[in-house]
Design a protein around this motif. Structure first.
Motif, short mmCIF file in Angstrom:
data_model
loop_
_atom_site.label_atom_id
_atom_site.label_comp_id
_atom_site.label_asym_id
_atom_site.label_seq_id
_atom_site.Cartn_x
_atom_site.Cartn_y
_atom_site.Cartn_z
N GLN A 174 0.84 -1.20 0.00
CA GLN A 174 0.00 0.00 0.00
C GLN A 174 0.88 1.25 0.00
OE1 GLN A 174 -3.29 0.07 2.67
NE2 GLN A 174 -3.81 2.19 2.25
N THR A 175 0.45 2.26 -0.76
CA THR A 175 1.18 3.53 -0.79
C THR A 175 0.50 4.52 0.14
OG1 THR A 175 1.87 3.15 -3.07
CG2 THR A 175 1.98 5.41 -2.26
N ILE A 176 1.28 5.14 1.03
CA ILE A 176 0.78 6.15 1.95
C ILE A 176 1.50 7.46 1.67
CG2 ILE A 176 0.59 6.82 4.39
CD1 ILE A 176 0.32 3.88 5.11
N LYS A 177 0.73 8.54 1.61
CA LYS A 177 1.30 9.86 1.30
C LYS A 177 1.59 10.64 2.59
CE LYS A 177 -2.28 10.31 -1.36
NZ LYS A 177 -3.36 10.76 -2.25
N ALA A 178 2.73 11.31 2.60
CA ALA A 178 3.08 12.21 3.71
C ALA A 178 3.51 13.54 3.10
CB ALA A 178 4.21 11.62 4.55
N GLN A 179 3.06 14.63 3.70
CA GLN A 179 3.42 15.96 3.18
C GLN A 179 4.28 16.70 4.20
OE1 GLN A 179 -0.16 18.02 2.14
NE2 GLN A 179 -0.13 17.30 0.03
N ILE A 180 5.30 17.39 3.66
CA ILE A 180 6.21 18.17 4.51
C ILE A 180 6.34 19.57 3.92
CG2 ILE A 180 8.57 18.39 5.37
CD1 ILE A 180 8.82 15.42 5.37
N ALA A 181 6.25 20.57 4.79
CA ALA A 181 6.49 21.95 4.34
C ALA A 181 7.98 22.11 4.04
CB ALA A 181 6.07 22.92 5.43
N ASN A 182 8.29 22.74 2.92
CA ASN A 182 9.69 22.92 2.52
C ASN A 182 10.28 24.15 3.20
OD1 ASN A 182 9.87 20.65 0.81
ND2 ASN A 182 8.79 21.77 -0.81
N ALA A 183 10.53 24.00 4.50
CA ALA A 183 11.08 25.11 5.27
C ALA A 183 12.56 25.31 4.96
CB ALA A 183 10.89 24.85 6.77
#
Length: 372
Positions: A335-344
């Motif tokens: 299964q593919t799970i998405k994670a988002q990160i702010a490009n600080a």
């Protein structure tokens, strides 16, 4: 709730301005709107959101008088509007194409409907000037539609629609022809104008971001039915079904079964292990559920976190969107799970890259347990 919060739908004493009561619309064997009941309140900016063919434009056209319900009734300010012809209803519609007259000036386009109304001729010029001022187009009053930009044409169409001071303004995909940046600017202009005038706006759109930005409430439609009506934040944070969760924004949906549950906490068994979450209520053991968690609520790290829900995987893909990056992580189960990160930080200092082994984690309260 503080007095300055606009939420008439939470006040049982408030009477809706528009009411759809068990409305069905059929075209031959096809049911476009299916036994739909809906209340819209005065001064609302209400959004109908859904994929093409879900029935949202048909619903709007029935309110405008261009279509008649097969069953049910529609009331406006308590009056059944079925016998009232479209041109006599206190409702105006702004079309996606704007439908401006190419041979008329901006001012004459706005004046067109007023000249055919019962407004005294002596008042028309003043009203046109007021509308031009509202949409900041006074300096373009004498130009023809082809001599102004797409965004300006959109504002002329808006001014013309509002000139007769309708109780309700219907907007059918009004910003679809604009580029992304102009569309975003115009969304805020629409909100300012609606708030200033106090007119009830009803917008039809398939653009989730647009609906979430402008609307006081959003109705998500599918196959002629409303799946959920709520404020934008509630629709996003507390969807009532997998369909709504998946339609609004990005989401990870994980199928599993309840292994234990109280009113405040539950355990969900899935292919990748066990998830601890907050259920909507106490759920029976073995209930099949879907756990929905937004990518921005999923953390990504090289080491296993000491607490919370965690799953290991490897970075499959990275979508760099400037302000954020979305990491597509494949788990051992496939299964593919998405994670988002702010490009600080600058891109050259990114912590993870393709094929890197990583740990994904989220808190017990980060997601929502769905039974539909």
């Amino acid at each position: 709730m503080s007095a300055d919060v606009f939420a008439p739908w939470e006040n049982p004493k408030e009477t809706p301005l528009i009411r759809f009561e068990n409305v069905t619309k059929r075209f031959g064997d096809f049911t476009a709107v299916d036994n739909l009941t809906l209340d819209i309140y005065e001064r609302e900016f209400f959004a109908l959101l859904g994929a093409s063919g879900c029935g949202k434009t048909t619903l709007m056209r029935m309110l405008a008088g261009f279509e008649s319900p097969t069953e049910g009734r529609i009331t406006l300010a308590g009056e059944d509007i079925a016998p009232i012809p479209a041109n006599k209803r206190p409702v105006n519609m702004m079309f996606q194409s704007y439908a401006l007259f190419p041979h008329l000036s901006v001012a004459d386009n706005i004046a067109f409907g007023l000249k055919r109304s019962d407004m005294p001729a002596s008042e028309i010029d003043g009203r046109v000037d007021e509308m031009l001022g509202m949409v900041q187009l006074r300096q373009f009053a004498k130009r023809k539609p082809h001599q102004i930009s797409g965004g300006q044409r959109q504002r002329v169409a808006l001014a013309r629609s509002l000139a007769k001071n309708p109780k309700v303004l219907l907007l059918d995909e009004p910003l679809a022809a604009l580029d992304k940046k102009l569309r975003q600017e115009t969304q805020f202009e629409l909100m300012d104008i609606q708030e200033k005038l106090g007119t009830t706006f009803m917008i039809v759109t398939h653009d989730q971001e647009e609906a979430m930005t402008v609307a006081s409430r959003v109705a998500v439609m599918n196959t002629g039915q409303i799946k959920q009506i709520a404020t934008p934040d509630a629709i996003y944070e507390r969807p009532n079904s997998s369909y709504v969760a998946d339609f609004i924004g990005e989401v990870n949906l994980i199928d599993g079964k309840i292994t234990s549950s109280t009113e405040k906490s539950c355990k969900i068994a899935w292919q990748g292990g066990t998830i601890t979450a907050q259920p909507p209520s106490k759920l029976k053991k073995d209930t099949e559920v879907r756990f929905a968690v937004r990518p921005e609520k999923v953390s990504i790290a090289t080491a296993k976190p000491k607490s919370g829900n965690a799953v290991q995987g490897k970075v499959l893909d990275i979508a760099y969107l400037g302000n954020i990056s979305t990491y597509y992580v494949e788990t051992a189960t496939g299964q593919t799970i998405k994670a988002q990160i702010a490009n600080a930080r600058r891109l050259s200092r990114r912590s993870f890259t393709w094929e890197d082994p990583v740990w994904l984690s989220w808190s017990d309260t980060a997601g929502i347990v769905l039974t539909e």
